[in-house]
Design a protein around this motif. Sequence first.
Motif, mmCIF file in Angstrom:
data_model
loop_
_atom_site.group_PDB
_atom_site.id
_atom_site.type_symbol
_atom_site.label_atom_id
_atom_site.label_comp_id
_atom_site.label_asym_id
_atom_site.label_seq_id
_atom_site.Cartn_x
_atom_site.Cartn_y
_atom_site.Cartn_z
ATOM 1 N N TYR A 1 0.902 -1.195 0.041
ATOM 2 C CA TYR A 1 -0.010 0.011 0.111
ATOM 3 C C TYR A 1 0.894 1.315 -0.119
ATOM 4 C CZ TYR A 1 1.196 -0.569 4.955
ATOM 5 O OH TYR A 1 1.785 -0.491 6.248
ATOM 6 N N PRO A 2 0.282 2.330 -0.327
ATOM 7 C CA PRO A 2 1.098 3.541 -0.402
ATOM 8 C C PRO A 2 1.394 4.182 0.862
ATOM 9 C CG PRO A 2 -0.982 3.991 -1.180
ATOM 10 C CD PRO A 2 -1.088 2.601 -0.908
ATOM 11 N N ASP A 3 2.674 4.940 0.935
ATOM 12 C CA ASP A 3 2.977 5.713 1.904
ATOM 13 C C ASP A 3 1.853 6.920 2.756
ATOM 14 O OD1 ASP A 3 5.181 3.788 2.194
ATOM 15 O OD2 ASP A 3 6.468 5.346 0.816
ATOM 16 N N ARG A 4 1.246 7.210 1.750
ATOM 17 C CA ARG A 4 0.595 8.255 1.975
ATOM 18 C C ARG A 4 -1.149 8.002 1.203
ATOM 19 N NH1 ARG A 4 1.489 14.478 -0.371
ATOM 20 N NH2 ARG A 4 -0.600 15.303 -0.145
ATOM 21 N N TRP A 5 -1.996 8.604 2.002
ATOM 22 C CA TRP A 5 -3.573 8.282 1.414
ATOM 23 C C TRP A 5 -3.931 9.646 0.876
ATOM 24 C CZ3 TRP A 5 -4.039 3.246 0.884
ATOM 25 C CH2 TRP A 5 -3.814 2.485 1.948
ATOM 26 N N HIS A 6 -4.925 9.700 -0.072
ATOM 27 C CA HIS A 6 -5.913 10.701 -0.426
ATOM 28 C C HIS A 6 -6.605 11.268 0.641
ATOM 29 C CE1 HIS A 6 -4.411 9.106 -4.643
ATOM 30 N NE2 HIS A 6 -4.459 10.476 -4.859
ATOM 31 N N ASP A 7 -6.862 12.665 0.728
ATOM 32 C CA ASP A 7 -7.883 13.049 1.597
ATOM 33 C C ASP A 7 -9.172 13.447 0.762
ATOM 34 O OD1 ASP A 7 -9.204 14.480 3.345
ATOM 35 O OD2 ASP A 7 -7.626 15.901 3.990
ATOM 36 N N PRO B 1 -4.783 -1.148 -2.806
ATOM 37 C CA PRO B 1 -4.292 -2.275 -2.306
ATOM 38 C C PRO B 1 -5.055 -3.695 -2.611
ATOM 39 C CG PRO B 1 -4.150 -0.837 -0.890
ATOM 40 C CD PRO B 1 -4.888 -0.379 -2.092
ATOM 41 N N MET B 2 -6.457 -3.560 -2.880
ATOM 42 C CA MET B 2 -7.399 -4.556 -3.037
ATOM 43 C C MET B 2 -7.209 -5.216 -4.707
ATOM 44 S SD MET B 2 -8.667 -2.196 -0.922
ATOM 45 C CE MET B 2 -9.960 -1.066 -1.829
ATOM 46 N N THR B 3 -6.109 -4.559 -5.493
ATOM 47 C CA THR B 3 -5.917 -4.773 -6.717
ATOM 48 C C THR B 3 -5.275 -6.132 -7.009
ATOM 49 O OG1 THR B 3 -6.050 -2.702 -7.423
ATOM 50 C CG2 THR B 3 -5.448 -4.111 -9.226
ATOM 51 N N VAL B 4 -5.672 -7.373 -7.608
ATOM 52 C CA VAL B 4 -5.021 -8.225 -7.826
ATOM 53 C C VAL B 4 -4.379 -8.378 -8.876
ATOM 54 C CG1 VAL B 4 -5.080 -10.961 -7.770
ATOM 55 C CG2 VAL B 4 -6.904 -9.641 -6.720
ATOM 56 N N ASP B 5 -3.229 -7.559 -8.915
ATOM 57 C CA ASP B 5 -2.227 -7.421 -10.278
ATOM 58 C C ASP B 5 -0.983 -6.723 -9.679
ATOM 59 O OD1 ASP B 5 -1.388 -7.440 -12.667
ATOM 60 O OD2 ASP B 5 -3.330 -6.187 -13.463
ATOM 61 N N ALA B 6 0.171 -6.604 -10.773
ATOM 62 C CA ALA B 6 1.365 -5.918 -10.379
ATOM 63 C C ALA B 6 1.573 -4.874 -11.411
ATOM 64 C CB ALA B 6 2.513 -6.707 -10.069
ATOM 65 N N GLY C 1 9.295 2.612 -10.986
ATOM 66 C CA GLY C 1 8.576 1.853 -10.035
ATOM 67 C C GLY C 1 8.067 0.618 -10.377
ATOM 68 N N ILE C 2 8.056 -0.113 -9.364
ATOM 69 C CA ILE C 2 7.449 -1.696 -9.461
ATOM 70 C C ILE C 2 6.785 -1.710 -8.453
ATOM 71 C CG2 ILE C 2 9.405 -2.600 -10.968
ATOM 72 C CD1 ILE C 2 10.743 -3.880 -8.338
ATOM 73 N N THR C 3 5.275 -2.272 -8.539
ATOM 74 C CA THR C 3 4.311 -2.101 -7.521
ATOM 75 C C THR C 3 3.547 -3.515 -7.399
ATOM 76 O OG1 THR C 3 3.933 0.283 -8.055
ATOM 77 C CG2 THR C 3 2.265 -0.717 -6.814
ATOM 78 N N PHE C 4 3.455 -3.804 -5.979
ATOM 79 C CA PHE C 4 2.915 -4.975 -5.736
ATOM 80 C C PHE C 4 1.701 -4.846 -4.439
ATOM 81 C CE2 PHE C 4 7.214 -5.627 -6.935
ATOM 82 C CZ PHE C 4 7.179 -6.636 -8.071
ATOM 83 N N PRO C 5 0.483 -4.615 -5.389
ATOM 84 C CA PRO C 5 -0.575 -4.281 -4.014
ATOM 85 C C PRO C 5 -0.700 -5.501 -3.116
ATOM 86 C CG PRO C 5 -1.384 -3.834 -6.191
ATOM 87 C CD PRO C 5 0.119 -4.702 -6.456
ATOM 88 N N ALA C 6 -1.307 -5.515 -1.864
ATOM 89 C CA ALA C 6 -1.419 -6.316 -0.791
ATOM 90 C C ALA C 6 -2.263 -7.345 -1.439
ATOM 91 C CB ALA C 6 -2.403 -5.755 0.202
ATOM 92 N N ALA C 7 -3.108 -7.172 -2.232
ATOM 93 C CA ALA C 7 -4.165 -8.304 -2.643
ATOM 94 C C ALA C 7 -3.377 -9.397 -3.618
ATOM 95 C CB ALA C 7 -5.274 -7.804 -3.562
ATOM 96 N N ILE C 8 -2.175 -9.053 -4.099
ATOM 97 C CA ILE C 8 -1.698 -9.936 -4.936
ATOM 98 C C ILE C 8 -0.674 -11.076 -4.063
ATOM 99 C CG2 ILE C 8 0.512 -8.900 -5.889
ATOM 100 C CD1 ILE C 8 -0.123 -10.219 -8.602
ATOM 101 N N LEU C 9 -0.317 -10.324 -3.023
ATOM 102 C CA LEU C 9 0.527 -11.043 -2.070
ATOM 103 C C LEU C 9 -0.082 -11.940 -1.035
ATOM 104 C CD1 LEU C 9 2.621 -8.054 -1.272
ATOM 105 C CD2 LEU C 9 3.437 -9.672 -2.926
ATOM 106 N N GLN C 10 -0.783 -13.024 -1.799
ATOM 107 C CA GLN C 10 -1.617 -14.010 -0.907
ATOM 108 C C GLN C 10 -1.634 -15.184 -1.848
ATOM 109 O OE1 GLN C 10 -5.713 -13.055 -0.138
ATOM 110 N NE2 GLN C 10 -5.699 -11.212 -1.649
ATOM 111 N N PRO C 11 -1.831 -16.398 -1.364
ATOM 112 C CA PRO C 11 -1.936 -17.545 -2.096
ATOM 113 C C PRO C 11 -2.955 -17.820 -3.303
ATOM 114 C CG PRO C 11 -2.058 -18.163 0.188
ATOM 115 C CD PRO C 11 -2.082 -16.538 0.116
#
Length: 669
Positions: free
Chosen positions: A413-419, A462-467, A475-485
Motif C-alpha cells: 500500500y502507499p505511504d500516503r492516502w488521499h484526503d 491495495p485490493m487490486t490483484v495485479d502488479a 517503479g515496481i508495485t505489488f498491491p497487498a491483494a496479490i501477495l496472498q496464495p
Amino acid sequence: MVKWLNVGIVQLALLFSSCATAADKPAIGDFGFDVGGMDCKVTPGDDVYAYANGTWARTTPIPPDKANYGQFTRLADINTARVGEILDDARRDSSSRIGAAYASYLDAARVEALGMAPLASWLARIDAIHDRSGYRAIVADAAALGVTLPLTAEIGPDDGRPDRYVPIVSQSGLGMPDRSYYLADGASMASARKAYTTWLAAMLGFAGQGDAATRAGAVMDFETAIAKVSWTPLRNRDASKTYNPTTLATLAHEAPGFDVGALFAGRVAAGDRVVAMQPDAIAAVAKIVASTPVDVLKDALRAHTLHAFADVLPDEVGDADFAFYGKVVEGSEKREPRQARAAAFVVDAMPDDVSRIYVARWFTPETKAAAMAMVKNIIASMDRRLDALDWMTPETKKRAHAKLAAFTPRIGYPDRWHDYTGLTMKADDLFGNAVRARRWKHDWELGRIGKAVYRWEWSATPMTVDAFANYPTIGITFPAAILQPPFFDPHADPAINYGGIGAVIGHEMSHQFDDQGAKYDEKGRLSTWWTPADDKAFRERTGALATQFDAYEPLPGMHVDGRLTLGENIADLAGLTVAYDAYKASPESRQAKTIDGFTPDQRFFLGWAQLWRLSYRDADLRRRLITNGHAPAVQRVWTMRNLDAWYAAYAVKPGQALYLPPEARVRIW
C-alpha cells in the motif's frame, strides 16, 4: 535512490522456512500447490499447462457473472467480500462517507423510484445544444463526468521530463473496445456491430429520443469514421511514437474541429506544453467532428452518457447496457450481484478510504517484510544476470546496473492516502454521489498540471490483484491483494513462492527493460541510451519471441499477436529466468528435497503454472486477442519451454509438442 542488493539471506531463510509447524501449514495443498487440479495423464512436454491445470480447467465452470475465471478472479471475489465487510460496518456509522455511498447503491428501491429524473438536467443541456459552439461548451463537463468524447485527456508524467506532470491528449470516441470491432471482417465482428447498433438505439430511447434506430445508425457511421483513422493497439504501445510534445496552441491549430483546450477546463494556456499521443489521428478525428452534423454529435453524447451512468440508474438501463458490454463483448451471462457492484462503486469513488481499513485488517507487517525480502533477492539475481549477458556492451551494462539500482519497489500500500475532505456522500443520492466523486477525481487530476510528480501516489488500490511497472518513475508495485496464495504464501515451499510471486516480481522488474521499458534511462527519461549493437542484438532475440507467439492459435483462425504481446512475453520469460536463478542461489534451494514425488525444480515450474489457472469465454478471449497486450494464460505457462531447466526438470524430449531445440530457445535476460 533505494539500494536493495545486500540481501538478508538469513532473514529470507527464516521467512520461507520449509520446516513449517502445523499452524503454519500452506494455504494450498501440502506444499503450496493444488495437486488435485493436475492432469497427470498429460505429458508436460506436450502441454505443461494441461499437466499442471487440466483437471481444474475441466471441472471449474466460469461463474455466470464472469467473463473469465481463474486465480485472479478468485482472489478478486475474496477481496470483494472483504470490502463488503468493511462497508457493512461503515453503513452502521452515520458519519461514514463510504458507508453512505454504499447504502445509496444498495437502496435499489429508491433508484427505481427516481427513474431517469437524476439525469434529466444533463440531458436537457444536451437537448439545448443548437450549434458547434454549444457542443464545445459542454465538452469540459462531459470530460469531468467520464463521458466518452471523440478525444480524451489525462495528466501524467512527461516521458521527456519524468519529474513533472504534463497534459496528454489521446484519440477516443469509440464505444466498442477497439477499431477492429468496427472494421474487421468475420461473423463475430458483424454480429458485434449489429448488437452495438441495437445498444445505441436502446440508449437513445432511454434518453427520450424518437426514431432511435435511424439515429443509432448515424452514430455508428460517425464512430466507424473515427475507427478508420484511429491507431491500432500495436502502434499505440510504441512509447517513441506516442510521445509527441507540443503546445496547446499548436495542437489546437492542427485539430481545429474539436476544442482540445476544453478537455482541461481552461487550466492549460495556449503556450503550455502538452503531449499528443497520436498526432495524425487526433487531427483526423477533429476533422471528422467538424464535418459531422451537430445532431449526431448530440446523440453520441446521449448514448455515451447513458453508458457512463448505467450502473447508477434503474435496472432497465443497467440491464440493457450489460446486454452489450457484458454479454456480447465479454460473454458473461448475467450481471454481478448488487452487493458486489456496490462495493466496486465505493472503491472507485473513494479508494483510499476503503484501502486504509483493508490493509489494517488483512495485510500484515510480516507479509510485507517477507515480500520485500523476496524483491531484494530477485533484484540481486537480475543484477548478476546483467553482468553475464554476452550481447550487451559494457557501457550499456553500466547504465543498466544504474537503472536497476534506481528501482523503487512499492509493497502492499502507499505511504500516503488521499484526503477526500469536501467530497459529500449521501445515503439517499446514488446518482449525485457518482457525479460528485467523478468531479472530485477529475479536479484532482487537473490540479496536478505542471507540478512535480506525486511519487507516493499509486495507480491501483491495495485490493487490486495485479502488479505494475511504471517507466518514468522506475517503479515496481505489488498491491497487498496479490501477495496472498497462490501468488505468495510465507508458509509454502520456497520453490512454489519463487515460481509464483518471484516470477511475478521478476516480470515487473524486467518490464523496465522490455522492448518499451528499455527506451527509458536510469532517470526515467525516454531517451536513446543503448548502442546500435545492443539494439540490434536485442531486436533479434525479441523478434524470435514474437515469432514464437505468433504461431499460437487460441481460437480457430485467431492467433496471438506476437508484437502486441511482446512486452509482456519478454517480461514473463525474464521473470521466470531471474526467479529461477534467485531460487537456485538461495539456501532454501540447497536444502530442498523431493516432496510428494515432485523435485524442487518441478515445484518451481508448478508454482508458475498454478498462477495461470484461467478459463475464458470465447467472446472475452476474442476481445483480448484483439486488444490486450497479454497473451492468454495457456501460452503464458508455455513460456517455460524457453528455459533449459524446464527440459531437465520434466525430461522433455524431441518429438513432444512443446520441445524446442536448444538453438531455438529464446534467451534475452
